[in-house]
Design an enzyme around this catalytic site. Structure first.
Site, PDB file in Angstrom:
ATOM      1  N   SER A   1     -54.945  24.416   2.911  1.00 15.32           N
ATOM      2  CA  SER A   1     -54.611  24.115   4.305  1.00 15.32           C
ATOM      3  C   SER A   1     -55.407  22.894   4.757  1.00 15.32           C
ATOM      4  O   SER A   1     -56.278  22.387   4.042  1.00 15.32           O
ATOM      5  CB  SER A   1     -54.967  25.308   5.186  1.00 15.32           C
ATOM      6  OG  SER A   1     -56.383  25.513   5.143  1.00 15.32           O
TER       7      SER A   1
ATOM      8  N   ASP B   1     -50.495  23.482   2.486  1.00 17.88           N
ATOM      9  CA  ASP B   1     -50.059  24.534   3.398  1.00 17.88           C
ATOM     10  C   ASP B   1     -50.169  24.024   4.833  1.00 17.88           C
ATOM     11  O   ASP B   1     -51.235  23.576   5.257  1.00 17.88           O
ATOM     12  CB  ASP B   1     -50.949  25.773   3.192  1.00 17.88           C
ATOM     13  CG  ASP B   1     -50.457  26.983   3.952  1.00 17.88           C
ATOM     14  OD1 ASP B   1     -49.241  27.073   4.196  1.00 17.88           O
ATOM     15  OD2 ASP B   1     -51.294  27.850   4.284  1.00 17.88           O
TER      16      ASP B   1
ATOM     17  N   GLU C   1     -40.655  24.486   7.958  1.00 19.78           N
ATOM     18  CA  GLU C   1     -40.748  25.732   8.725  1.00 19.78           C
ATOM     19  C   GLU C   1     -39.872  25.648   9.959  1.00 19.78           C
ATOM     20  O   GLU C   1     -39.809  24.621  10.625  1.00 19.78           O
ATOM     21  CB  GLU C   1     -42.198  26.022   9.134  1.00 19.78           C
ATOM     22  CG  GLU C   1     -42.355  27.338   9.883  1.00 19.78           C
ATOM     23  CD  GLU C   1     -43.809  27.733  10.116  1.00 19.78           C
ATOM     24  OE1 GLU C   1     -44.107  28.223  11.213  1.00 19.78           O
ATOM     25  OE2 GLU C   1     -44.636  27.556   9.201  1.00 19.78           O
TER      26      GLU C   1
END
Length: 284
Positions: A50, A82, A134
Site C-alpha cells: 500500500s 494496493d 475499484e
C-alpha cells in the site's frame, strides 16, 4: 522465477474456481512469511504494498525484497500496488518494477474514474503490467485512506458493466459489504449484488477488506466469481500478538530476532490458513 502479473494468476484462478491470496507487506519478515506460506501450500501468491508500506519501507526496498523473493521461490509470485490513488504513483511503481498496479478512482464520479483508469491502462498495457480498478467505496481505514461507514457505497452492477466495457480493465474491486481494518461486528456480504455484478462483468472480481470475514462467506464469494482476496489486518494481528507474547514472557529480551521471529512464524500460519480457505493450495 521472475515476477508474474496478477492478471496471469487470476485468469487461472477464474478457470479453476479458486482465489489467489493477496497479502500486504510492510517489511522483510512479512515478505518472507508470504513466500514461506505460499511455498508450504504450493500456491500462487500476490505480495502487495500500500501507499503506507511504500512510505514506511521505501519503494526500492519493497521491489528489491519482492524480486529476490520471487527469484528464489518455487511458486509464481506477483507484486501489486494496493490502492494507488494517482496516475503518477502508478507510473512510479510500474517504473520501479511492480508487475501489477491498482488505480483506485472510487472516490471520483464514474466518468472521472473511467478516465483515470484508462490513463493508467495506456501506460501499463504496453509494458505488460496488469491493472486493477475499484468501483464503489469500501468502508474502514487503510493507511492514509479512510471511508466512513456512512459514506461507504456498494457497487452498482450496471455501473460496473459500463465501467468494464469502457476501460477493459483486468480486474475489478467491488464494494459488497466488506471493510478495511478490524470489524466491530460480523460483516454481512451482499451476495445477490455480487452475483448480479458477475453476470454483467466478465473479468475477475477482487474482494478487499477480507480480514475478519467468516470463512464460509469468503468461500461463497469465491464461488460467485471472486478471484483475488486481500488480507492485511489478520497478518498484523498475528504478528503483534506473537511479539506481545514474547515480551510478556521475557521482558528482558533484547534480541530483535527472538522478538520479531515468532511474529514471522505466526504470520506464516495465518497466511497458510487463508490460502487453504481460498482454494489455491496446490495450484502453483
Amino acid at each position: 522465477m521472475a515476477l508474474v502479473t496478477v492478471n496471469e494468476l487470476l485468469q487461472k484462478a477464474e478457470a479453476g474456481k479458486y482465489a489467489v491470496g493477496a497479502f500486504n507487506c510492510n517489511n522483510m519478515e512479512i515478505v518472507q512469511a508470504i513466500i514461506a506460506a505460499a511455498e508450504a501450500e504450493n500456491a500462487p501468491v500476490i505480495i502487495q504494498a500500500s501507499q503506507g508500506a511504500i512510505k514506511y519501507a521505501g519503494l526500492e526496498w519493497i521491489v528489491g525484497m519482492s524480486k529476490i523473493a520471487a527469484e528464489q521461490a518455487k511458486i509464481p509470485v506477483a507484486l501489486h500496488l494496493d490502492h494507488g490513488t494517482s496516475f503518477e504513483q502508478c507510473v512510479q511503481c510500474i517504473r520501479a518494477g511492480f508487475s501489477s498496479v491498482m488505480i483506485d478512482g472510487s472516490q471520483y464520479p464514474l466518468e472521472e474514474n473511467i478516465e483515470l483508469t484508462n490513463r493508467v491502462l495506456a501506460v501499463a498495457r504496453p509494458v505488460g503490467v496488469s491493472v486493477e480498478a475499484e468501483l464503489g467505496k469500501i468502508g474502514g481505514t487503510e493507511d492514509d485512506i479512510t471511508v466512513d461507514e456512512k459514506d461507504a457505497m456498494y457497487t452498482d452492477p450496471e455501473e460496473a458493466r459500463e465501467f468494464v466495457e469502457r476501460t477493459n480493465v483486468d480486474s475489478l474491486a467491488v464494494a459488497i459489504g466488506t471493510a478495511h481494518g478490524q470489524y466491530k461486528g460480523e460483516p454481512k456480504l451482499d451476495f445477490e449484488r455480487l452475483e448480479k455484478i458477475k453476470s454483467l462483468v466478465k473479468i475477475p472480481i477482487v474482494l478487499h477488506g477480507s480480514s475478519g470475514v467468516p470463512d464460509e462467506a469468503i468461500q461463497r464469494a469465491i464461488s460467485l466469481g471472486v478471484c483475488k482476496v486481500n488480507i492485511d489486518t489478520n497478518i498484523r494481528e498475528a504478528i503483534t500478538g506473537a511479539i506481545r507474547k514474547v515480551l510478556n514472557e521475557k521482558p528482558n529480551e533484547i534480541d530483535p530476532r527472538k522478538i520479531i521471529g515468532p511474529g514471522r512464524e505466526a504470520a506464516i500460519e495465518v497466511i497458510r490458513e487463508k490460502i487453504r480457505i481460498f482454494g489455491s493450495s496446490g495450484k502453483a
